[in-house]
Motif scaffolding. Structure first.
Motif: not given
Length: 99
Positions: A28-32
């Protein structure tokens, strides 16, 4: 004590749940584009493995610090060990979290 040693000392069931939580945080934080449950907890985070770069690691450190209530510092000489894999990161979080 290294993060890897700490990983071996944390109970498996708790660590497993924390690894999953951290994998979801990474996604979620890194939009993987990768699903959290497909991330190997022993794979390298940086470079080969998950393929994170230094900016990704800084962003992840910020999110972990916010969520778990302790500071991960960019000048910590143990960062290479802490961010080696989800497993070593989970062990570090388990040992230092305040929330």
């Amino acid at each position: 004590m290294t993060a890897a040693n700490t990983a071996n000392q944390v109970e498996g069931a708790d660590l497993s749940a924390l690894e999953r939580e951290l994998a979801e945080l990474c996604v979620s934080a890194l939009n993987l584009e990768q699903a959290a449950d497909s991330i190997d907890p022993t794979a390298q985070l940086y470079g080969d493995g998950l393929g994170l770069d230094s900016i990704d690691i800084l962003e992840l450190a910020l999110e972990v610090s916010r969520k778990y209530g302790f500071e991960l510092r960019s000048d910590d000489e143990r960062n290479h060990e802490i961010f080696q894999s989800l497993r070593t990161l989970a062990a570090h979080v388990a040992a230092h979290r305040t929330r």
